[in-house]
Design a protein around this motif. Structure first.
Motif, short mmCIF file in Angstrom:
data_model
loop_
_atom_site.label_atom_id
_atom_site.label_comp_id
_atom_site.label_asym_id
_atom_site.label_seq_id
_atom_site.Cartn_x
_atom_site.Cartn_y
_atom_site.Cartn_z
N TRP A 1 -34.30 36.37 -57.09
CA TRP A 1 -33.22 35.46 -56.71
C TRP A 1 -33.76 34.03 -56.80
CZ3 TRP A 1 -32.48 38.33 -51.43
CH2 TRP A 1 -31.67 39.47 -51.60
N THR A 2 -32.93 33.09 -57.23
CA THR A 2 -33.40 31.70 -57.31
C THR A 2 -32.42 30.74 -56.64
OG1 THR A 2 -32.38 31.43 -59.49
CG2 THR A 2 -34.70 32.04 -59.45
N TYR B 1 -37.02 32.93 -54.75
CA TYR B 1 -37.71 31.71 -55.16
C TYR B 1 -36.73 30.55 -55.02
CZ TYR B 1 -38.99 28.13 -58.62
OH TYR B 1 -39.24 26.93 -59.25
N GLY B 2 -36.95 29.72 -54.02
CA GLY B 2 -36.07 28.57 -53.79
C GLY B 2 -36.89 27.32 -53.59
N GLY C 1 -39.97 35.41 -49.66
CA GLY C 1 -39.42 34.08 -49.92
C GLY C 1 -40.48 33.03 -50.08
N SER C 2 -40.30 32.11 -51.03
CA SER C 2 -41.25 31.02 -51.20
C SER C 2 -40.70 29.99 -52.18
CB SER C 2 -42.58 31.55 -51.74
OG SER C 2 -43.48 30.48 -51.97
N ALA C 3 -41.11 28.73 -51.96
CA ALA C 3 -40.84 27.68 -52.95
C ALA C 3 -41.90 27.69 -54.04
CB ALA C 3 -40.83 26.31 -52.26
N GLY D 1 -32.69 25.84 -48.48
CA GLY D 1 -31.95 26.62 -47.47
C GLY D 1 -32.28 28.10 -47.48
N LYS D 2 -33.55 28.44 -47.69
CA LYS D 2 -33.95 29.86 -47.69
C LYS D 2 -33.73 30.48 -46.31
CE LYS D 2 -38.08 28.88 -49.40
NZ LYS D 2 -37.86 27.50 -49.85
#
Length: 750
Positions: free
Chosen positions: A389-390, A237-238, A369-371, A243-244
């Motif tokens: 992960w953040t 989660y970014g 992965g996702s915002a 910058g994923k």
């Protein structure tokens, strides 16, 4: 009559995709009961001569479809390890069991390339004789005035190696002469396969960007666990711009170093070019791309390169999950929240759950992965099923854009009837003056949403689907479901009134308003209507990236994953379009769209601004999106889901009944409802049946649709009901000629 001491295996002898529906049945000897399962490679006697042939088991049964005496017995199991075909057949079995379909439908899904295309070949020419001998021969040909031969040999002596096309076209040397020289042993013709490259202009740049502390910690954690042999599912989660992708690239490097292959899934065709460019810069020709816009030849070549081990990184949309990788070590699903990861044809699988299943089969890790993670994925991470992960900081020096909510009710009170609020108009003007770029998002294509008569209220609908026709500026009314078109006429077909007009807002209408309000601005409109042509996505995005347009206007294909440093303003023209859909996920979808759209602004060194225009400024999804707060949104949304027992707090199973005869579809729906009620009579915790009846889209392409929504907290209860229903629906004559599809935990309303 069933006999529990006898088992039969359905076997495909020829795995070539044209013969997938040709299934043979064999008896499983008692000694092989433990070894024979879906996906197993077995040797069987085949044909009149009982020739020993290899086949693939696709199902185990206790009933024979043929006369017992005519069924042959499996000879033995091939124990030389699991082939990729065996693995994919096991995946197909998973799709059939969980999502409901025939095994043939599931097999056609996991083995998607129907025909192997003839590969292109390049022919290279080299000398078969010594250079000195060739030089003497050249002198002799010049003396005899063999001009064409001399010209060709002179060029070959300089180059030492040339392509056949160059000899024929540049040296003007006939093909038949090349063959003669080859037969005489003077030259050698060598052919090699030339794989089709859908992105020939990309170049390699091996060096990646340096990782910040947050990114480095994630990569180090993955490396440590991967080297220990731990294979897990991770949720990255970014926030937008954190910058994923750079993290993905570093994780992939680790997996490639271990000699394994990687599948990277992306949700939209429009993302392909930018994603491929980033990955190609790092991995060069070790990547293969699979998407629906590629030609058959390009797809076939990609699969052949993957099978041959020449491609280690496979990038594509949902179907790339079934790439024929023999050494799969990692699956990355970017923008994992996206609805494109749920298939809309049977089997209606979700790529996330299917990827996790395939990864377990071959010992691979999964990174989601996702915002704006899906509520399901984030809930799984919080309860420990996934590792979370953040990334809380934007990469480089970029900061999150300043977001402003504009209440369109107040704009209306002020007398503003424009598409653009005063604040958005002002910000667009300022950006254009500073030579900065703008993205405007509207989740609807066309010129206007619908056409209706002001006199009697009649809405002009598609004759084949239960939807309104969309008006386009070319004077046509178009159905975006079946493609039906008709000429717009200002006379009502019911009351004959001349007062027929287009209402609502579409991308074409916004484009017209932009040209009127900002005549000097260069506008690009990007929606399904402007990107039908192959490579249209890439060309349009490349033009915008090169600064050839000031404003990029589009539907949701423009708001996901694109990175443009000079975009400093994002305008969301009508945030409510997805908020009030008849769907319990409407709040989640709206929040995700707004966050993804807002995330396109201020990704470089310049500060960004976002304007959200809405009639519901107080809704928690819009407030949380404006504050860039996923945690606040999740808290509100999860509370709502728990209260209403919606996924992920419970599970849903949809049964879609379709028929060209409306009465037949209704009778079938009522009969299925009765079967379900009778099957759980007297149970203390029965499966709940929600509002059976017509689907929201009750007619599609002249097919009538009825729907049953089933809900229960236990996933297994719904799956067990589906398993018990399937043979009844398949064999009962009442359901002959009626299409019945299952959808587990649907992502959209029917």
């Amino acid at each position: 009559m069933e006999d529990s001491n006898i088992r039969y295996a359905d076997i495909i002898i020829d795995i070539s995709h044209e013969a997938l529906d040709k299934v043979f049945q064999y008896r499983v000897p008692l000694s092989l009961w433990e070894e024979v399962r879906p996906g197993s490679r077995v040797f069987v006697p085949f044909g009149r001569g009982n020739r020993e042939t290899e086949g693939y088991v696709i199902a185990i049964r206790q009933e024979a479809d043929y006369e017992e005496s005519k069924i042959k017995e499996i000879l033995r199991v091939n124990t030389e390890g699991i082939s990729v075909e065996s693995e994919l057949i096991q995946v197909a079995s998973f799709l059939k069991e969980k999502y409901g379909s025939t095994m043939i439908q599931a097999l056609r899904t996991v083995l998607p390339v129907k025909t192997k295309m003839k590969p292109k070949e390049e022919v290279f020419i080299t000398l078969s004789i010594e250079k000195d001998t060739a030089q003497q021969l050249l002198c002799e040909w010049e003396r005899k005035h063999f001009a064409a031969r001399a010209r060709f040999l002179s060029t070959l002596l300089k180059k030492e190696r040339m392509r056949k096309e160059e000899a024929v076209k540049t040296c003007n040397f006939p093909l038949k002469e090349l063959r003669k020289l080859s037969e005489q042993g003077i030259i050698k013709l060598e052919s090699r396969i030339k794989y089709r490259n859908p992105f020939p202009e990309l170049v390699t740049r091996k060096q990646g960007w340096p990782l910040n502390d947050e990114q480095r910690a994630i990569v180090d954690n993955f490396k440590e666990e991967y080297r220990k042999g731990e294979r897990r599912t991770y949720l990255l989660y970014g926030i937008t711009g954190s910058g994923k992708t750079e993290v993905y690239l570093s994780l992939i490097n680790e997996v490639l170093a271990a000699g394994r292959q990687v599948i990277v899934l992306i949700p939209e065709i429009s993302l392909t070019y930018q994603t491929v460019r980033r990955f190609y810069e790092r991995f060069g020709e070790r990547i293969a791309v699979i998407n629906s816009r590629m030609s058959k030849g390009e797809k076939s070549d990609a699969c052949e390169r993957i099978r041959a081990g020449e491609a280690d990184v496979i990038i594509g949309a949902r179907s790339a999950l079934f790439a024929p990788t023999e050494r799969l070590g990692l699956i990355v699903i970017d923008e994992e929240h996206d609805g494109a990861y749920k298939s809309d044809t049977s089997p209606k699988y979700h790529a996330r759950e299917t990827a996790i299943y395939r990864a377990k089969l071959c010992g691979a890790s999964v990174v989601l992965g996702s915002a704006t993670p899906s509520v399901e994925a984030y809930a799984h991470a919080l309860n420990g099923e996934y590792q979370l992960w953040t990334l809380k900081k934007r990469a480089g020096n970029a900061i999150l854009p300043k977001t402003q909510i504009v209440d369109l009710r107040e704009e209306f009170k002020k007398g503003n009837r424009s598409i653009f609020s005063e604040e958005l108009h002002k910000k667009i003007t300022e950006c254009l003056e500073r030579k900065e770029q703008i993205m405007l998002f509207l989740n609807r294509r066309g010129f206007a949403g619908f056409v209706s008569c002001r006199a009697c209220g009649q809405v002009i609908k598609c004759p084949h689907c239960d939807v309104t026709l969309t008006y386009h500026r070319n004077g046509k009314l178009r159905c975006h479901y079946c493609g039906h078109e008709e000429v717009f006429t200002k006379q009502c077909p019911i009351c004959k009134s001349p007062h027929v007009a287009a209402f609502g807002l579409g991308t074409e209408k916004v484009e017209a308003a932009l040209h009127q309000e900002f005549p000097a601005a260069r506008v690009l409109r990007m929606d399904m209507d402007t990107t039908k042509r192959k490579h249209a996505h890439e060309e349009m995005l490349a033009a915008f990236a090169a600064g050839k347009a000031d404003i990029l206007l589009g539907t949701q294909m423009i708001v996901k994953g694109h990175d443009y440093a000079n975009v400093t303003l994002v305008g969301i023209l009508a945030a409510d379009l997805s908020l009030h859909e008849q769907d319990f996920r409407s709040g989640e979808k709206t929040f995700q769209l707004l966050c993804q759209a807002a995330g396109r602004a201020g990704r470089g060194e310049k500060a960004g601004n976002v304007i959200i225009q809405t009639y519901s400024p107080e809704h928690y999804a819009i407030v949380a999106a404006a504050r860039h707060s996923y945690e606040n949104f999740f808290k509100e949304e999860y509370t709502y889901r728990k209260l209403m027992a919606y996924p992920p707090c419970a599970h849903m199973l949809v049964i879609l009944i379709q028929s060209g005869d409306e009465s037949q579809s209704i009778i079938a729906m009522l009969r299925i409802e009765k079967i379900i009620e009778q099957s759980q009579s007297g149970e203390s915790n029965p499966i709940q049946i929600l509002n059976p009846g017509q689907a929201s889209l009750s007619k599609l392409k002249d097919v009538y649709r009825q729907v049953l929504y089933l809900k229960h907290k236990e996933e297994e209860r719904l799956l067990d009901l589906k398993r018990r229903l399937e043979p009844v629906l398949e064999k009962h004559p009442m359901f002959a000629g009626i299409s019945i599809q299952f959808d587990f935990d649907p992502l959209s309303h029917y």
